[in-house]
Design an enzyme around this catalytic site. Structure first.
Site, short mmCIF file in Angstrom:
data_model
loop_
_atom_site.label_atom_id
_atom_site.label_comp_id
_atom_site.label_asym_id
_atom_site.label_seq_id
_atom_site.Cartn_x
_atom_site.Cartn_y
_atom_site.Cartn_z
N GLU A 46 24.48 -4.51 -14.75
CA GLU A 46 23.73 -4.23 -13.52
C GLU A 46 24.66 -4.40 -12.32
O GLU A 46 25.59 -5.20 -12.38
CB GLU A 46 22.50 -5.14 -13.41
CG GLU A 46 22.76 -6.63 -13.57
CD GLU A 46 23.30 -7.31 -12.35
OE1 GLU A 46 23.14 -6.72 -11.26
OE2 GLU A 46 23.89 -8.40 -12.47
N LEU B 238 23.12 -4.62 -9.10
CA LEU B 238 22.19 -4.85 -7.99
C LEU B 238 22.56 -6.11 -7.22
O LEU B 238 23.11 -7.06 -7.78
CB LEU B 238 20.74 -4.90 -8.48
CG LEU B 238 20.39 -5.80 -9.64
CD1 LEU B 238 20.06 -7.20 -9.16
CD2 LEU B 238 19.21 -5.22 -10.40
N CYS C 35 27.23 -14.71 -8.33
CA CYS C 35 28.03 -13.75 -9.11
C CYS C 35 29.52 -13.79 -8.82
O CYS C 35 30.32 -13.98 -9.73
CB CYS C 35 27.50 -12.34 -8.86
SG CYS C 35 25.75 -12.20 -9.24
N ARG D 122 22.71 -20.76 -4.40
CA ARG D 122 23.75 -20.99 -5.41
C ARG D 122 25.13 -20.65 -4.87
O ARG D 122 25.33 -19.59 -4.29
CB ARG D 122 23.45 -20.16 -6.67
CG ARG D 122 22.33 -20.76 -7.48
CD ARG D 122 22.01 -19.91 -8.69
NE ARG D 122 21.41 -18.63 -8.31
CZ ARG D 122 21.14 -17.67 -9.19
NH1 ARG D 122 21.44 -17.81 -10.45
NH2 ARG D 122 20.57 -16.55 -8.78
N LYS E 155 31.47 -17.00 -9.95
CA LYS E 155 31.42 -17.12 -11.42
C LYS E 155 32.25 -16.01 -12.08
O LYS E 155 33.02 -16.27 -13.00
CB LYS E 155 29.94 -17.04 -11.83
CG LYS E 155 29.67 -16.76 -13.28
CD LYS E 155 28.18 -16.83 -13.58
CE LYS E 155 27.41 -15.56 -13.26
NZ LYS E 155 27.59 -14.44 -14.16
C1 UGA Z 1 27.04 -9.04 -6.13
C2 UGA Z 1 27.45 -7.56 -6.18
O1 UGA Z 1 27.50 -7.01 -4.85
C3 UGA Z 1 26.45 -6.76 -7.01
O2 UGA Z 1 26.89 -5.39 -7.13
C4 UGA Z 1 26.37 -7.38 -8.42
O3 UGA Z 1 25.43 -6.71 -9.24
C5 UGA Z 1 25.94 -8.84 -8.28
O4 UGA Z 1 26.91 -9.53 -7.47
C6 UGA Z 1 25.85 -9.44 -9.67
O5 UGA Z 1 26.91 -9.53 -10.34
O6 UGA Z 1 24.74 -9.69 -10.15
P1 UGA Z 1 25.29 -10.50 -4.71
O7 UGA Z 1 25.92 -11.69 -5.35
O8 UGA Z 1 23.80 -10.39 -4.68
O9 UGA Z 1 25.81 -9.15 -5.43
O10 UGA Z 1 25.79 -10.51 -3.21
P2 UGA Z 1 26.70 -9.60 -2.26
O11 UGA Z 1 25.86 -8.82 -1.35
O12 UGA Z 1 27.71 -8.85 -3.07
O13 UGA Z 1 27.45 -10.74 -1.41
C7 UGA Z 1 28.37 -11.64 -2.03
C8 UGA Z 1 29.03 -12.52 -1.00
O14 UGA Z 1 29.89 -11.77 -0.17
C9 UGA Z 1 28.04 -13.21 -0.04
O15 UGA Z 1 28.44 -14.55 0.14
C10 UGA Z 1 28.16 -12.41 1.23
O16 UGA Z 1 27.85 -13.13 2.40
C11 UGA Z 1 29.63 -12.04 1.20
N1 UGA Z 1 29.93 -10.83 2.01
C12 UGA Z 1 29.45 -9.62 1.66
C13 UGA Z 1 30.74 -10.96 3.14
O17 UGA Z 1 31.20 -12.07 3.49
N2 UGA Z 1 31.03 -9.85 3.88
C14 UGA Z 1 30.57 -8.61 3.53
O18 UGA Z 1 30.90 -7.62 4.25
C15 UGA Z 1 29.75 -8.48 2.39
#
Ligand code: UGA
Length: 458
Positions: A150, A152, A259, A336, A262
């Site tokens: 996935e 998402l 995610c 988390r 990890k």
């Molecule tokens: C992430 C991936 O984006 C998904 O595609 C993947 O499916 C998911 O992990 C997973 O493996 O299940 P997620 O952990 O929900 O999704 O969060 P993100 O939106 O990717 O953000 C991750 C981190 O990056 C957050 O701490 C966020 O604040 C940071 N981030 C994101 C930034 O600091 N700057 C940005 O421009 C974007």
């Protein structure tokens, strides 16, 4: 669009529940298993146990229309299914590898009840080669296991599931892979069919690449600070290049969540075991740890400067620091591996006390000790629990800032963008703002009398 199928989803967490609800939305008949009795009770009374935009509506609609039901056991859900989606957690072990015990248990539970010819679909992020492990655990020649990672994101999981950029299916059995791909036909997304190990690799590489993009931009923000450039304009200059794009360029307090931390560790572990050192990935992870330290350093420097302390004095010790935002990003209640919590731990360890406001956490009174959910995450991140004695949770942003020496903004919630700077100025003892998400307007903050410090911008 393919014809409706009977589907089981094992696990109703951040991946399983949006997957179950959106497969039902696409017309399939879905039985979703949740073994945690508290979560199951919530689902059965028509609620959802996680905060996710559009999820509650989707679940209620699909339950009402009879396409979605919740059961307790994996074997019960799997009994009548043509496709069984494994959506159980694969948490990180202390050595960085993935703990597959939930997946193995689920595989054992479904093995006896699976119909002949059923396809088991691994959606959980698993070490390369795990699809085979599930196959072996099930131990039936008539059952095919395929990998369907996935992509998402929390906060937009429903939307991401209904309009994915691509569907990846990995299997030795190409016919089974095509059938799994057809389940998502309604999305119109391109289908990439590979072998199982490649599909598993794609998932890790996607997350690691995004983490690399972010660590690179956090490093670029540090460079901008050093040379007096503005990272927001650098982003504009980069993003219009279609080879780079605008996504995942925003610097911040460091990346977190369930995610990226990890999966970057897991891929590093996988690579090292396979004999490849992966230096660039090591640097990506180190840059992220540094980024959290840099934010604490900004607070220390700003307070020291403002209070006219010497270079050797600690600007943070003995101060009250207001913190806005504790989740790992806006749009979710997930704490988390939140960079905000790691930063709070460093601020507390430096001798400050914290008054924190987080929109998704309601304190029991106007100002209270941190709730159990936060304490649980804090401990599972290996942070020192005794530090929490120095932290209270407030019911409003302004009650966090009243009487504090500085404001540390750590999550990009929209309501912070609309903060009344005049009343914030009256609340704070010292006019110091460290904005780790670049959400406030520096010009407006400085006109209101603040020492404003963002990330990578003047
Ligand atoms: C992430 C991936 O984006 C998904 O595609 C993947 O499916 C998911 O992990 C997973 O493996 O299940 P997620 O952990 O929900 O999704 O969060 P993100 O939106 O990717 O953000 C991750 C981190 O990056 C957050 O701490 C966020 O604040 C940071 N981030 C994101 C930034 O600091 N700057 C940005 O421009 C974007």
């Amino acid at each position: 669009m393919g014809s409706p199928a009977r589907v089981a989803v094992i696990g109703a967490g951040h991946v399983g529940l949006p997957t179950a609800a959106t497969l039902a939305t696409m017309g399939h008949v879905v039985s979703c298993a949740e073994s945690n009795s508290e979560r199951l009770a919530i689902l059965r009374r028509g609620d959802v146990p996680i905060f996710e935009v559009g999820l509650l509506d989707a679940v209620r609609r699909e339950v009402r229309d009879g396409r979605l039901t919740f059961v307790e056991t994996a074997s019960e859900a799997a009994a009548d299914a043509e496709f069984v989606f494994m959506c159980v957690p694969t948490p990180e072990r202390p050595d960085g590898s993935a703990d597959l015990s939930f997946l193995e248990r689920a595989a054992r539970q479904v093995s006896q009840s699976l119909r002949p010819g059923a396809v088991v679909v691994n959606k959980s992020t698993v070490p390369i080669g795990s699809t085979r492990l599930v196959e072996e655990t099930i131990g039936r020649r008539d059952i095919v296991v395929v990998s369907n990672p996935e992509f998402l994101r929390e906060g937009t999981a429903v939307l991401d599931s209904l309009s994915p950029d691509r569907i990846v299916v990995g299997a030795d059995d190409q016919e089974a892979a095509a059938r799994v791909g057809a389940l998502f036909g309604a999305t119109g997304a391109p289908l990439v069919v590979t072998d199982a190990a490649t599909a598993e690799t794609i998932k890790y590489v996607a997350n690691t690449f995004l983490a690399t993009k972010l660590s690179f931009m956090n490093a670029v923000a540090a460079l901008c600070e050093a040379v007096g450039a503005d990272v927001r304009d650098v982003i504009l200059g980069l993003g219009y290049d279609r080879r780079i794009g605008f996504d995942f360029l925003r610097p911040g307090p460091g990346w977190g969540g369930s995610c990226f931390p990890k999966d970057t560790q897991a891929l590093l572990h996988i690579a090292t075991e396979a004999g490849y050192d992966f230096p660039i990935l090591r640097t990506v992870i180190e840059t992220n740890t540094d980024q959290m330290r840099r934010i604490v350093g900004k607070l220390d420097t700003a307070l020291r400067k403002h209070l006219r302390l010497s270079e050797t004095e600690n600007g943070i010790a003995g101060r009250v620091v207001a913190v806005w935002g504790l989740t790992f990003k806006a749009g979710t209640d997930d704490l988390r591996e939140s960079p905000a919590l790691r930063i709070c731990a460093q601020v507390l360890a430096a001798g400050a006390t914290i008054r924190a406001f987080e929109p998704t956490l309601t304190p029991e009174s106007a100002e209270a000790k941190v709730p159990r959910a936060l304490r649980r995450e804090w401990n599972s991140m290996g942070l020192d629990e005794s530090l929490l004695d120095g932290m209270v949770l407030t019911a409003t942003p302004s009650s966090a800032s009243q009487g504090a020496s500085a404001l540390l903004l750590l999550t990009e919630w929209d309501e912070f963008r609309r903060a009344q700077l005049g009343s914030l100025r009256a609340d704070l003892l010292e006019p110091v703002i460290v904005d780790a998400r670049n959400v406030l307007d520096p010009g407006a903050a400085r006109s209101a009398g603040f020492t404003y410090i963002g990330v990578g911008r003047p």
